[in-house]
Design an enzyme around this catalytic site. Structure first.
Site, PDB file in Angstrom:
ATOM      1  N   LYS A  13       0.837  -1.209   0.000  1.00 17.31           N
ATOM      2  CA  LYS A  13       0.000   0.000   0.000  1.00 17.31           C
ATOM      3  C   LYS A  13       0.869   1.256   0.000  1.00 17.31           C
ATOM      4  O   LYS A  13       0.605   2.194  -0.740  1.00 17.31           O
ATOM      5  CB  LYS A  13      -0.916   0.043   1.238  1.00 17.31           C
ATOM      6  CG  LYS A  13      -1.890  -1.110   1.340  1.00 17.31           C
ATOM      7  CD  LYS A  13      -2.857  -0.924   2.511  1.00 17.31           C
ATOM      8  CE  LYS A  13      -2.191  -0.918   3.869  1.00 17.31           C
ATOM      9  NZ  LYS A  13      -1.700  -2.253   4.306  1.00 17.31           N
ATOM     10  N   ARG A  88      -9.396   0.718   9.072  1.00 15.01           N
ATOM     11  CA  ARG A  88      -8.904  -0.618   9.365  1.00 15.01           C
ATOM     12  C   ARG A  88      -9.922  -1.448  10.126  1.00 15.01           C
ATOM     13  O   ARG A  88      -9.658  -2.603  10.414  1.00 15.01           O
ATOM     14  CB  ARG A  88      -7.660  -0.492  10.249  1.00 15.01           C
ATOM     15  CG  ARG A  88      -6.397  -1.079   9.659  1.00 15.01           C
ATOM     16  CD  ARG A  88      -5.323  -0.835  10.704  1.00 15.01           C
ATOM     17  NE  ARG A  88      -4.076  -1.433  10.405  1.00 15.01           N
ATOM     18  CZ  ARG A  88      -3.100  -0.865   9.709  1.00 15.01           C
ATOM     19  NH1 ARG A  88      -3.280   0.297   9.154  1.00 15.01           N
ATOM     20  NH2 ARG A  88      -1.957  -1.475   9.553  1.00 15.01           N
ATOM     21  N   ARG A 126      12.133  -9.339   4.492  1.00 19.01           N
ATOM     22  CA  ARG A 126      13.017  -8.660   3.540  1.00 19.01           C
ATOM     23  C   ARG A 126      13.084  -7.161   3.868  1.00 19.01           C
ATOM     24  O   ARG A 126      14.138  -6.548   3.837  1.00 19.01           O
ATOM     25  CB  ARG A 126      12.503  -8.875   2.110  1.00 19.01           C
ATOM     26  CG  ARG A 126      13.618  -8.755   1.080  1.00 19.01           C
ATOM     27  CD  ARG A 126      13.141  -9.014  -0.348  1.00 19.01           C
ATOM     28  NE  ARG A 126      12.188 -10.096  -0.445  1.00 19.01           N
ATOM     29  CZ  ARG A 126      11.042 -10.028  -1.143  1.00 19.01           C
ATOM     30  NH1 ARG A 126      10.715  -8.922  -1.785  1.00 19.01           N
ATOM     31  NH2 ARG A 126      10.226 -11.057  -1.191  1.00 19.01           N
ATOM     32  N   ARG A 139      11.487  -1.070  11.819  1.00 20.48           N
ATOM     33  CA  ARG A 139      10.246  -0.807  12.542  1.00 20.48           C
ATOM     34  C   ARG A 139      10.085  -1.796  13.686  1.00 20.48           C
ATOM     35  O   ARG A 139      10.311  -2.987  13.520  1.00 20.48           O
ATOM     36  CB  ARG A 139       9.058  -0.930  11.588  1.00 20.48           C
ATOM     37  CG  ARG A 139       8.765   0.377  10.886  1.00 20.48           C
ATOM     38  CD  ARG A 139       7.678   0.225   9.856  1.00 20.48           C
ATOM     39  NE  ARG A 139       6.497  -0.475  10.355  1.00 20.48           N
ATOM     40  CZ  ARG A 139       5.374  -0.567   9.654  1.00 20.48           C
ATOM     41  NH1 ARG A 139       5.289  -0.028   8.456  1.00 20.48           N
ATOM     42  NH2 ARG A 139       4.347  -1.215  10.158  1.00 20.48           N
ATOM     43  N   ARG A 150      -0.233  -8.704  13.550  1.00 26.21           N
ATOM     44  CA  ARG A 150      -0.785  -7.729  12.599  1.00 26.21           C
ATOM     45  C   ARG A 150      -1.647  -8.427  11.554  1.00 26.21           C
ATOM     46  O   ARG A 150      -2.690  -7.914  11.158  1.00 26.21           O
ATOM     47  CB  ARG A 150       0.347  -6.937  11.937  1.00 26.21           C
ATOM     48  CG  ARG A 150       0.929  -5.866  12.861  1.00 26.21           C
ATOM     49  CD  ARG A 150       2.341  -5.483  12.500  1.00 26.21           C
ATOM     50  NE  ARG A 150       2.426  -4.841  11.208  1.00 26.21           N
ATOM     51  CZ  ARG A 150       3.562  -4.716  10.527  1.00 26.21           C
ATOM     52  NH1 ARG A 150       4.693  -5.203  11.028  1.00 26.21           N
ATOM     53  NH2 ARG A 150       3.573  -4.121   9.370  1.00 26.21           N
TER      54      ARG A 150
HETATM   55  P1  ADP Z   1       1.235  -1.957   7.916  1.00 29.50           P
HETATM   56  O1  ADP Z   1       2.586  -2.097   7.292  1.00 29.50           O
HETATM   57  O2  ADP Z   1       0.896  -3.086   8.843  1.00 29.50           O
HETATM   58  O3  ADP Z   1       0.167  -1.680   6.936  1.00 29.50           O
HETATM   59  P2  ADP Z   1       1.007   0.679   9.180  1.00 29.50           P
HETATM   60  O4  ADP Z   1       2.227   1.479   9.055  1.00 29.50           O
HETATM   61  O5  ADP Z   1      -0.174   1.061   8.356  1.00 29.50           O
HETATM   62  O6  ADP Z   1       1.388  -0.842   8.978  1.00 29.50           O
HETATM   63  O7  ADP Z   1       0.521   0.644  10.716  1.00 29.50           O
HETATM   64  C1  ADP Z   1       1.359   0.237  11.767  1.00 29.50           C
HETATM   65  C2  ADP Z   1       0.573   0.080  13.068  1.00 29.50           C
HETATM   66  O8  ADP Z   1      -0.063   1.329  13.420  1.00 29.50           O
HETATM   67  C3  ADP Z   1      -0.559  -0.929  13.038  1.00 29.50           C
HETATM   68  O9  ADP Z   1      -0.133  -2.253  13.254  1.00 29.50           O
HETATM   69  C4  ADP Z   1      -1.467  -0.392  14.163  1.00 29.50           C
HETATM   70  O10 ADP Z   1      -0.957  -0.718  15.440  1.00 29.50           O
HETATM   71  C5  ADP Z   1      -1.343   1.110  14.004  1.00 29.50           C
HETATM   72  N1  ADP Z   1      -2.379   1.639  13.099  1.00 29.50           N
HETATM   73  C6  ADP Z   1      -2.177   2.232  11.881  1.00 29.50           C
HETATM   74  N2  ADP Z   1      -3.350   2.598  11.320  1.00 29.50           N
HETATM   75  C7  ADP Z   1      -4.323   2.229  12.194  1.00 29.50           C
HETATM   76  C8  ADP Z   1      -5.743   2.309  12.197  1.00 29.50           C
HETATM   77  N3  ADP Z   1      -6.406   2.859  11.159  1.00 29.50           N
HETATM   78  N4  ADP Z   1      -6.411   1.814  13.260  1.00 29.50           N
HETATM   79  C9  ADP Z   1      -5.776   1.275  14.297  1.00 29.50           C
HETATM   80  N5  ADP Z   1      -4.446   1.155  14.371  1.00 29.50           N
HETATM   81  C10 ADP Z   1      -3.709   1.626  13.333  1.00 29.50           C
END
Ligand code: ADP
Length: 193
Positions: A13, A88, A126, A139, A150
């Site tokens: 994404k 989400r 990776r 991260r 996740r």
């Molecule tokens: P990913 O690579 O899993 O898509 P993101 O960078 O989008 O990761 O998000 C990392 C973390 O931030 C998530 O695992 C969650 O803990 C939190 N997070 C991000 N967006 C949301 C959301 N819309 N609702 C709840 N938690 C969120």
């Protein structure tokens, strides 16, 4: 152009949003990036989110809904935006619908990146290795345990969001297993049609 990107963690994404951001000159609004910035800055939101994020769970709906509602009012988002990582949960999707109604704006498309969950763990390993090689910070949630959490959060709480948008006739699916450029081409075709 107002878009939502759906897909499991590691689906690409962020990569695809960055390309669309450039092509259409609209900001990519990633709740993950915003939350990581809040954690880094030690704001009250960041303090609340830190442990949840590190464990791979979801931050409470009201926290992210508040962040997004404020963010899309910023001047750079006037002509459009890409939501990456939000909504989400179905609750977040419903809250977004209310927010957009109040602001009298509509989504142009909801795009889902479809990927085989088995390859995701490899992709994330990776990503962690590449960050380490570049001397960048890895991260805190890019480790196998948090990643499994996740994916579980995705299956339980985010997959229903696809059904929500399908029922509204808004969902468009893209094959996220294709090469990065092919995925971009598929998305561009969707947006131009
Ligand atoms: P990913 O690579 O899993 O898509 P993101 O960078 O989008 O990761 O998000 C990392 C973390 O931030 C998530 O695992 C969650 O803990 C939190 N997070 C991000 N967006 C949301 C959301 N819309 N609702 C709840 N938690 C969120």
């Amino acid at each position: 152009m107002r878009l939502v990107f759906l897909g499991p963690p590691g689906a690409g994404k962020g990569t695809q949003s960055a390309r669309i951001q450039e092509k259409y000159d609209i900001p990519q609004l990633s709740t993950g990036d915003m939350l990581r910035a809040a954690v880094k800055a030690g704001t009250p939101t960041g303090l609340k989110a830190k442990a949840i994020m590190e464990a791979g769970g979801l931050v409470p709906d009201e926290v992210v809904v508040g962040i997004i509602s404020d963010r899309i009012d910023e001047p750079d988002a006037k002509n459009g935006f890409i939501l990456d990582g939000f909504p989400r949960t179905v609750k977040q999707a419903e809250a977004l619908a209310d927010i957009l109604l109040k602001k009298k704006i509509n989504l142009d498309a909801v795009i889902e990146l479809k990927v085989d969950h088995n390859v995701l763990i490899e992709r994330i390993e990776r990503r962690a290795a590449e960050s380490a090689a570049k001397g960048e910070a890895i991260r805190a949630d890019d480790n196998p345990d948090a990643f499994r959490k996740r994916l579980e959060a995705y299956r339980e709480q985010t997959a229903p969001v696809s059904a929500f948008y399908t029922s509204k006739g808004a969902l468009k699916a893209v094959d996220g297993m294709a090469a990065i450029d092919d995925v971009t081409a598929q998305i561009n075709r969707l947006l131009e049609s």
